[in-house]
Design an enzyme around this catalytic site. Structure first.
Site, PDB file in Angstrom:
ATOM      1  N   SER A  92      11.105   1.720 -30.821  1.00  0.00           N
ATOM      2  CA  SER A  92      11.205   3.165 -30.991  1.00  0.00           C
ATOM      3  C   SER A  92       9.812   3.737 -31.230  1.00  0.00           C
ATOM      4  O   SER A  92       9.042   3.190 -32.031  1.00  0.00           O
ATOM      5  CB  SER A  92      12.112   3.501 -32.176  1.00  0.00           C
ATOM      6  OG  SER A  92      12.280   4.897 -32.309  1.00  0.00           O
ATOM      7  N   HIS A  96       2.514  12.006 -32.497  1.00  0.00           N
ATOM      8  CA  HIS A  96       2.097  13.381 -32.758  1.00  0.00           C
ATOM      9  C   HIS A  96       0.582  13.475 -32.552  1.00  0.00           C
ATOM     10  O   HIS A  96      -0.190  12.859 -33.299  1.00  0.00           O
ATOM     11  CB  HIS A  96       2.450  13.796 -34.186  1.00  0.00           C
ATOM     12  CG  HIS A  96       3.923  13.892 -34.440  1.00  0.00           C
ATOM     13  ND1 HIS A  96       4.666  14.974 -34.029  1.00  0.00           N
ATOM     14  CD2 HIS A  96       4.784  13.044 -35.051  1.00  0.00           C
ATOM     15  CE1 HIS A  96       5.934  14.801 -34.378  1.00  0.00           C
ATOM     16  NE2 HIS A  96       6.032  13.636 -34.996  1.00  0.00           N
ATOM     17  N   HIS A 106       8.508  10.927 -27.344  1.00  0.00           N
ATOM     18  CA  HIS A 106       9.421   9.982 -27.984  1.00  0.00           C
ATOM     19  C   HIS A 106       9.951   9.033 -26.929  1.00  0.00           C
ATOM     20  O   HIS A 106      10.233   9.435 -25.796  1.00  0.00           O
ATOM     21  CB  HIS A 106      10.591  10.734 -28.631  1.00  0.00           C
ATOM     22  CG  HIS A 106      11.809   9.884 -28.847  1.00  0.00           C
ATOM     23  ND1 HIS A 106      12.882   9.895 -27.982  1.00  0.00           N
ATOM     24  CD2 HIS A 106      12.106   8.991 -29.819  1.00  0.00           C
ATOM     25  CE1 HIS A 106      13.809   9.049 -28.425  1.00  0.00           C
ATOM     26  NE2 HIS A 106      13.367   8.486 -29.529  1.00  0.00           N
ATOM     27  N   ASN A 108      12.693   5.420 -26.799  1.00  0.00           N
ATOM     28  CA  ASN A 108      13.462   4.375 -27.451  1.00  0.00           C
ATOM     29  C   ASN A 108      14.138   3.539 -26.382  1.00  0.00           C
ATOM     30  O   ASN A 108      14.685   4.082 -25.426  1.00  0.00           O
ATOM     31  CB  ASN A 108      14.508   4.982 -28.389  1.00  0.00           C
ATOM     32  CG  ASN A 108      15.389   3.924 -29.031  1.00  0.00           C
ATOM     33  OD1 ASN A 108      16.481   3.646 -28.557  1.00  0.00           O
ATOM     34  ND2 ASN A 108      14.894   3.340 -30.104  1.00  0.00           N
ATOM     35  N   ARG A 110      16.785   0.070 -26.403  1.00  0.00           N
ATOM     36  CA  ARG A 110      17.517  -0.697 -27.404  1.00  0.00           C
ATOM     37  C   ARG A 110      18.672  -1.474 -26.779  1.00  0.00           C
ATOM     38  O   ARG A 110      19.156  -1.153 -25.693  1.00  0.00           O
ATOM     39  CB  ARG A 110      18.058   0.228 -28.497  1.00  0.00           C
ATOM     40  CG  ARG A 110      18.973   1.316 -27.981  1.00  0.00           C
ATOM     41  CD  ARG A 110      19.304   2.329 -29.063  1.00  0.00           C
ATOM     42  NE  ARG A 110      20.151   3.398 -28.551  1.00  0.00           N
ATOM     43  CZ  ARG A 110      19.694   4.501 -27.964  1.00  0.00           C
ATOM     44  NH1 ARG A 110      18.388   4.670 -27.813  1.00  0.00           N
ATOM     45  NH2 ARG A 110      20.522   5.430 -27.524  1.00  0.00           N
ATOM     46  N   HIS A 141       8.702  14.518 -15.101  1.00  0.00           N
ATOM     47  CA  HIS A 141      10.031  14.249 -14.559  1.00  0.00           C
ATOM     48  C   HIS A 141       9.952  13.467 -13.247  1.00  0.00           C
ATOM     49  O   HIS A 141      10.860  12.672 -12.952  1.00  0.00           O
ATOM     50  CB  HIS A 141      10.807  15.554 -14.391  1.00  0.00           C
ATOM     51  CG  HIS A 141      11.445  16.012 -15.663  1.00  0.00           C
ATOM     52  ND1 HIS A 141      12.732  15.692 -16.006  1.00  0.00           N
ATOM     53  CD2 HIS A 141      10.950  16.756 -16.695  1.00  0.00           C
ATOM     54  CE1 HIS A 141      13.013  16.216 -17.187  1.00  0.00           C
ATOM     55  NE2 HIS A 141      11.957  16.865 -17.635  1.00  0.00           N
ATOM     56  N   HIS A 171      21.747  24.542 -33.810  1.00  0.00           N
ATOM     57  CA  HIS A 171      21.597  25.632 -34.778  1.00  0.00           C
ATOM     58  C   HIS A 171      20.495  26.612 -34.367  1.00  0.00           C
ATOM     59  O   HIS A 171      20.415  27.709 -34.919  1.00  0.00           O
ATOM     60  CB  HIS A 171      21.325  25.072 -36.180  1.00  0.00           C
ATOM     61  CG  HIS A 171      20.058  24.287 -36.297  1.00  0.00           C
ATOM     62  ND1 HIS A 171      19.897  23.037 -35.737  1.00  0.00           N
ATOM     63  CD2 HIS A 171      18.878  24.574 -36.907  1.00  0.00           C
ATOM     64  CE1 HIS A 171      18.685  22.586 -36.011  1.00  0.00           C
ATOM     65  NE2 HIS A 171      18.043  23.501 -36.711  1.00  0.00           N
TER      66      HIS A 171
END
Length: 302
Positions: A92, A96, A106, A108, A110, A141, A171
């Site tokens: 992972s 920054h 980011h 990951n 797994r 992309h 949110h």
């Protein structure tokens, strides 16, 4: 291949990525913490800080195992009275950068298996620019589509949509960035691909990471910026924190399985701001970026 062979390959991926990032940064080096999980397994947390290009980042490997908790069984819609053990391994990464002109990234990859025979692969890469450059988003992309197309032409559109839906702050009604690809629960039954084929795909995703991000490090490191751009960077970092603490399944899984807290929360930036009811200035670069934080954009043709 078995779980130990998969874990060994992930360890090698961690080594390869750390070496590439140190070379591209030219100053900082990764510091390693070895840790053990009380319930079984452990990992290698590698953190880089205060570099020429990277302000803070982590490239973490883990391989943990143990008994599934009742809450974890509920999350996976499994009977809570069953005694099931699990094994989970992966790499992972969150980086920054110092400059607001270089994006957060980011990745990951797994593998997960349970004692009753269920197994799957998951992972993905997504990009979070502080300022969205359409050409950079398109190039990003294109790289991911090239990886996906080697295995199936449906992979990129399906996993791109999955990323749009997953990396979404409900949110705030905005995406975390320009998305990328995201996939989970990939096994023979879901995809029709063998375990080896799916592992090969996950390998290819993992190996794409270093060339993609070092490209942005070299390309954007000398772009000028001011205190205004740094302020916006910290506002956007704040939204990144909100996603990881409120919505990210990996964070929740790590905490629920008693993973190492420092390793789980390495994804958080060194500094971030929350400004009450912040609104970018109309017609500004910040406002343009804000307008592009939405699902369904065809970045390949924008």
């Amino acid at each position: 291949m078995n779980k130990n062979q998969i874990a060994t390959w992930f360890q090698g991926l961690q080594d390869q990525i750390c070496q590439a990032l140190e070379k591209a940064d030219g100053k900082a080096q990764f510091q390693e913490d070895l840790w053990e999980r009380q319930g079984g397994g452990g990992g290698r947390s590698r953190i880089i800080q205060n570099g020429h290009i990277l302000e803070k980042g982590g490239v973490n490997f883990s391989a943990v195992y143990g008994e599934m908790s009742e809450k974890l069984l509920q999350m996976m819609n499994l009977p809570t009275n069953d005694k099931i053990t699990f094994f989970a391994t992966g790499v992972s990464i969150v980086l920054h950068p110092v400059s607001p002109m270089i994006p957060i990234i980011h990745m990951n990859v797994r593998y997960f298996e349970m004692s009753h025979g269920t197994w799957w692969f998951g992972g993905g890469i997504d990009l979070t620019p502080h300022y969205i450059d359409k050409a950079d988003a398109r190039w990003f992309h294109e790289q991911l589509k090239a990886v996906c197309d080697k295995y199936h032409t449906n992979f990129y559109p399906e996993y791109k949509k999955w990323a749009d839906d997953y990396f979404f702050l409900k949110h705030r009604n905005e995406t975390r960035g320009v998305g990328g690809i995201f996939f989970d629960y990939l096994n023979e039954g879901k995809t029709g691909f063998s375990k080896k084929q799916l592992f090969d795909f996950v390998k290819e995703v993992g190996l794409a990471f270093a060339p993609i991000y070092t490209y942005f490090m070299h390309k954007n490191k000398d772009l000028p910026y001011s205190t205004a751009e740094l302020h916006w960077q910290r506002v956007r970092r704040g939204r990144y924190v909100e996603f990881n603490l409120v919505w990210d399944r990996g964070t929740k899984f790590g905490l629920e399985t008693d993973g190492r807290t420092e390793s789980i929360l390495m994804s958080l930036p060194p500094q971030a701001n929350w400004v009450y009811n912040y609104q970018p200035e109309p017609n500004s670069n910040e406002a343009e970026t804000q307008s592009l934080l939405r699902k369904g954009i065809d970045w390949l043709s924008i």
